[in-house]
Design a protein around this motif. Structure first.
Motif, mmCIF file in Angstrom:
data_model
loop_
_atom_site.group_PDB
_atom_site.id
_atom_site.type_symbol
_atom_site.label_atom_id
_atom_site.label_comp_id
_atom_site.label_asym_id
_atom_site.label_seq_id
_atom_site.Cartn_x
_atom_site.Cartn_y
_atom_site.Cartn_z
ATOM 1 N N MET A 152 19.519 24.532 -10.674
ATOM 2 C CA MET A 152 20.887 24.966 -10.985
ATOM 3 C C MET A 152 20.920 26.416 -11.490
ATOM 4 O O MET A 152 19.999 26.883 -12.138
ATOM 5 C CB MET A 152 21.473 24.044 -12.056
ATOM 6 N N LEU A 153 21.996 27.076 -11.178
ATOM 7 C CA LEU A 153 22.147 28.441 -11.671
ATOM 8 C C LEU A 153 23.004 28.424 -12.941
ATOM 9 O O LEU A 153 23.837 27.547 -13.127
ATOM 10 C CB LEU A 153 22.819 29.312 -10.615
ATOM 11 N N SER A 154 22.791 29.428 -13.780
ATOM 12 C CA SER A 154 23.521 29.478 -15.051
ATOM 13 C C SER A 154 24.990 29.811 -14.819
ATOM 14 O O SER A 154 25.376 30.336 -13.774
ATOM 15 C CB SER A 154 22.903 30.559 -15.941
ATOM 16 N N GLU A 155 25.792 29.506 -15.844
ATOM 17 C CA GLU A 155 27.221 29.813 -15.782
ATOM 18 C C GLU A 155 27.464 31.291 -15.499
ATOM 19 O O GLU A 155 28.329 31.661 -14.710
ATOM 20 C CB GLU A 155 27.889 29.444 -17.130
ATOM 21 N N SER A 156 26.676 32.132 -16.153
ATOM 22 C CA SER A 156 26.930 33.567 -16.008
ATOM 23 C C SER A 156 26.574 34.022 -14.595
ATOM 24 O O SER A 156 27.244 34.892 -14.021
ATOM 25 C CB SER A 156 26.192 34.362 -17.091
ATOM 26 N N SER A 157 25.540 33.423 -13.990
ATOM 27 C CA SER A 157 25.213 33.770 -12.600
ATOM 28 C C SER A 157 26.334 33.330 -11.666
ATOM 29 O O SER A 157 26.735 34.072 -10.768
ATOM 30 C CB SER A 157 23.899 33.114 -12.175
ATOM 31 N N LEU A 158 26.844 32.115 -11.893
ATOM 32 C CA LEU A 158 27.920 31.613 -11.034
ATOM 33 C C LEU A 158 29.171 32.485 -11.145
ATOM 34 O O LEU A 158 29.863 32.742 -10.162
ATOM 35 C CB LEU A 158 28.249 30.156 -11.377
ATOM 36 N N LYS B 132 29.158 35.659 -11.775
ATOM 37 C CA LYS B 132 28.881 36.883 -11.010
ATOM 38 C C LYS B 132 29.068 36.620 -9.515
ATOM 39 O O LYS B 132 29.578 37.461 -8.785
ATOM 40 C CB LYS B 132 27.439 37.353 -11.252
ATOM 41 N N ILE B 133 28.642 35.450 -9.080
ATOM 42 C CA ILE B 133 28.799 35.108 -7.660
ATOM 43 C C ILE B 133 30.287 35.007 -7.295
ATOM 44 O O ILE B 133 30.710 35.494 -6.253
ATOM 45 C CB ILE B 133 28.037 33.803 -7.315
ATOM 46 N N ASP B 134 31.069 34.412 -8.191
ATOM 47 C CA ASP B 134 32.521 34.306 -7.942
ATOM 48 C C ASP B 134 33.146 35.678 -7.718
ATOM 49 O O ASP B 134 34.008 35.864 -6.867
ATOM 50 C CB ASP B 134 33.223 33.634 -9.128
ATOM 51 N N ARG B 135 32.686 36.633 -8.514
ATOM 52 C CA ARG B 135 33.218 37.988 -8.403
ATOM 53 C C ARG B 135 32.898 38.565 -7.014
ATOM 54 O O ARG B 135 33.692 39.292 -6.428
ATOM 55 C CB ARG B 135 32.595 38.854 -9.503
ATOM 56 N N GLU B 136 31.720 38.240 -6.496
ATOM 57 C CA GLU B 136 31.335 38.711 -5.152
ATOM 58 C C GLU B 136 32.159 38.007 -4.075
ATOM 59 O O GLU B 136 32.613 38.641 -3.136
ATOM 60 C CB GLU B 136 29.834 38.482 -4.910
ATOM 61 N N VAL B 137 32.329 36.695 -4.237
ATOM 62 C CA VAL B 137 33.091 35.920 -3.248
ATOM 63 C C VAL B 137 34.508 36.504 -3.099
ATOM 64 O O VAL B 137 35.051 36.579 -1.990
ATOM 65 C CB VAL B 137 33.148 34.422 -3.660
ATOM 66 N N ALA B 138 35.063 36.964 -4.219
ATOM 67 C CA ALA B 138 36.442 37.477 -4.222
ATOM 68 C C ALA B 138 36.606 38.751 -3.395
ATOM 69 O O ALA B 138 37.722 39.154 -3.075
ATOM 70 C CB ALA B 138 36.893 37.733 -5.658
ATOM 71 N N LYS B 139 35.485 39.388 -3.049
ATOM 72 C CA LYS B 139 35.581 40.628 -2.263
ATOM 73 C C LYS B 139 35.936 40.358 -0.808
ATOM 74 O O LYS B 139 36.306 41.266 -0.081
ATOM 75 C CB LYS B 139 34.227 41.356 -2.272
ATOM 76 N N TYR B 140 35.759 39.103 -0.359
ATOM 77 C CA TYR B 140 35.900 38.819 1.072
ATOM 78 C C TYR B 140 37.110 37.919 1.317
ATOM 79 O O TYR B 140 37.560 37.214 0.410
ATOM 80 C CB TYR B 140 34.601 38.180 1.589
ATOM 81 N N PRO B 141 37.615 37.902 2.564
ATOM 82 C CA PRO B 141 38.749 37.008 2.861
ATOM 83 C C PRO B 141 38.379 35.563 2.517
ATOM 84 O O PRO B 141 37.202 35.185 2.604
ATOM 85 C CB PRO B 141 38.939 37.185 4.370
#
Lengths: 157, 444
Positions: free
Chosen positions: A1-7, A9-18
């Motif tokens: 599992m990845l930590s909350e803070s990593s997830l 950060k990933i959410d922030r990246e996902v938001a860059k794309y449609p």
């Protein structure tokens, strides 16, 4: 599992794309996961796949294609020395020899104390600053003379 | 390292502040975002923007040298869905390090160029794909984007107009092939960066299958300057068919390796002089004028050439990305080629057989020649492999791997023959790469 803070950060990246293109964030997600875990094992890859709704093999394909991802354990400090021609002309190849001798390892090897892994770089895009080295994919070190290399290795405790 | 020299600087005119002059307020103080404001508030038509670029004869700064205005005009005008603008900052061609400094010292010029591109082509979204190894520059670019969003240069109804545009940075993670535009698109879609077959070209089927235009970082950065001075004035800074100024990354055996901005058509001898001349006063042996893929040119021939697309092409090489790799007499041609061949072998994406197998084959042959194990028919073998790679692959990486091999053999055949016959190097080992200065310090 990845930590909350990593997830996060990933959410922030996902938001860059449609919205329908979450997969575009896979490179960033793997980089974030590698920062947390040190390297990418099968469980971490599966975790990224699950989070982005991708097949694990599709994520593995990406992780194995790009050479800054580590699919095997690496030392606490991964040193990448560029030895490509423009760098070699200004000491890149000599710098790699110097580091090998100093650490007693070859490329793709880790020191016995687990501190350093040495990698050969293919154009870091900083040929004017040769010799150049990259520490843990993030910190670019320019004009690495023997003295500078000694200092860097001393710093990396 | 910041800019080391320039003649009539445009894109580097804001670099004087170095790491302290990149922020939005600094860019605005230099006249930045004025062209975006002008285009949007005076309602300059997209066709007029493209016409100005066509008049400027700005040619793509990433390597191919394709006219930018023409490229922009290929985007379908009345397409009902999404369109994209993509910036190729995956700068990994050995010898090239200009886009890194552009984004480091003046990221907003790239952003402004990309916003104007979005307006001119009717795109609402852009991505800047940044080379994996320059994390600090990626971070800075993200900060610059935040500044531009906060100032209202990105987002909905920019500067009160009806134009809305979003722009994001995408961080690569180490694959030379992603500098190829369709490999880059695949990568941006979250896949292996294996190039696509063309046609269809990105202008009709690009990112997510939508019309997309991809330009190099330096190309976008030039756009605001061109709009400010006018297309013809920009063209006249260079020479006919080679408009404007260009950044040159000078590496290798010069006293001051670094970036230089000069008008296209400037003599190579002048650029060499600006770069401090040959290190240690040694003799110039050869120059790779446009990144590692460009065929090598012997020093004496290079001294008579000017730095522009047409002159370098006429001499049998390419201006490419403007990466000038300077080598002195301590360099063995075989050893130099061996390292480059290894690079292409390592970076071939493995999709096309001629490239996947050919790059490894060429490397193994050059490697054995360099190591005293060359065979009498090896040069014949190499020259029979290169034409079987060139033009026979989906993307240009195959050509990029073959061109250095044929270039080095064409100009330095006798060195290869000497290696094969005598099982050793023409340049004595203790002299070889003496110019590296790693052990001696930069003055030697």
């Amino acid at each position: 599992m990845l930590s909350e803070s990593s997830l996060k950060k990933i959410d922030r990246e996902v938001a860059k794309y449609p919205a329908a293109q979450k997969q575009s964030a896979v490179m960033a997600a793997l980089a974030i996961a590698q920062d947390e875990k040190g390297w990418l094992d099968k469980d971490t890859i599966a975790c990224v796949a699950d989070y982005l709704g991708m097949a694990p093999v599709a994520v593995y394909e990406v992780a194995s294609f790009y050479n800054m991802y580590d699919l095997e354990p690496v030392g606490k400090y991964k040193l990448t020395v560029c030895t490509n021609l423009p760098c070699a002309l200004s000491g890149g190849a000599h710098a790699a020899e110097y580091v090998k001798e100093k650490l007693g390892v070859d490329f793709n090897q880790t020191t016995a104390d687990g501190r350093f892994t040495l990698k050969e770089g293919e154009c870091l895009g900083a040929c004017g600053d040769a010799p150049v080295m990259l520490v843990n994919n993030k910190r670019m070190c320019s004009f690495m003379t023997p003295m500078q290399i000694d200092k860097l290795i001393e710093e990396c405790k | 390292m910041a800019l080391l020299g320039a003649i009539n600087p445009l894109m580097t005119s804001g670099w004087a502040g170095g790491d302290a002059g990149w922020r939005l307020k600094d860019y605005v103080a230099r006249g930045g975002y004025e062209m975006l404001r002008k285009v949007l508030t005076e309602k300059v038509s997209p066709d007029d923007v493209i016409a100005t670029l066509k008049a400027s004869v700005l040619r793509g700064r990433g390597g191919a040298g394709f006219p930018t205005g023409l490229k922009w005009s290929f985007m379908p005008k009345n397409f009902p869905g999404d369109k994209y603008v993509v910036c190729n900052s995956d700068e990994g061609e050995p010898g090239t390090f200009k886009d890194r400094d552009l984004m480091r010292f003046d990221p907003h010029s790239v952003i402004e160029g990309m916003i104007i591109a979005g307006y001119a082509m009717g795109a609402a979204r852009g991505y800047n794909y940044i080379h994996g190894e320059i994390f600090d520059v990626y971070q800075r670019f993200e900060e610059a984007l935040d500044e531009a969003r906060a100032a209202g240069f990105l987002g909905s109804n920019i500067l009160g107009s009806s134009f809305s545009y979003e722009l994001f940075a995408h961080h690569g993670y180490g694959a030379y092939i992603c500098g190829e535009e369709t490999g880059l698109l695949e990568s941006l879609e979250g896949k292996k960066g294996q190039p696509r077959f063309k046609p269809p070209f990105p202008a009709s089927y690009g990112l997510y299958g939508k019309p997309t235009t991809i330009n190099n970082t330096e190309t976008f950065a030039a756009v605001p300057f061109i709009l400010r001075m006018g297309g013809e004035a920009y063209l006249n800074m260079g020479k006919p068919n080679n408009g404007g100024t260009k950044l040159f990354s000078v590496s290798g055996h010069v006293n001051k390796p670094g970036n230089y901005e000069i008008p296209l058509g400037t003599p190579f001898a002048k650029l060499l002089e600006m770069a401090g001349g040959m290190r240690g006063g040694r003799k110039l042996k050869m120059v790779i004028p446009g990144g590692s893929s460009a065929p090598v040119i012997p020093g004496e021939m290079m001294m008579d050439l000017t730095m522009d697309y047409d002159a370098i092409a006429k001499a049998g090489s390419m201006l490419g990305s403007g990466a000038v790799i300077v080598m002195d007499e301590t360099v063995c041609a075989v050893k130099a080629l061996e390292r480059l061949s290894y690079f292409y072998f390592e970076e071939s994406c493995g999709q096309c057989t001629p490239c996947r197998e050919g790059t490894g084959w060429m490397y193994r042959i050059v490697h054995r020649i360099e190591n005293g194990e060359g065979r009498p028919d090896d040069l014949e073998l190499l020259t029979s492999i290169t034409p079987n790679i060139m033009g026979r692959t989906i993307c240009a990486l195959g050509d990029a791997a073959a061109m250095p091999v044929s270039g080095f053999i064409k100009h330095y055949r006798s060195e290869f023959e000497y290696h094969i016959e005598n099982k050793r190097c023409l340049v004595p080992r203790d002299v070889q790469w003496a110019g590296s200065t790693f052990y001696t310090g930069p003055s030697c």
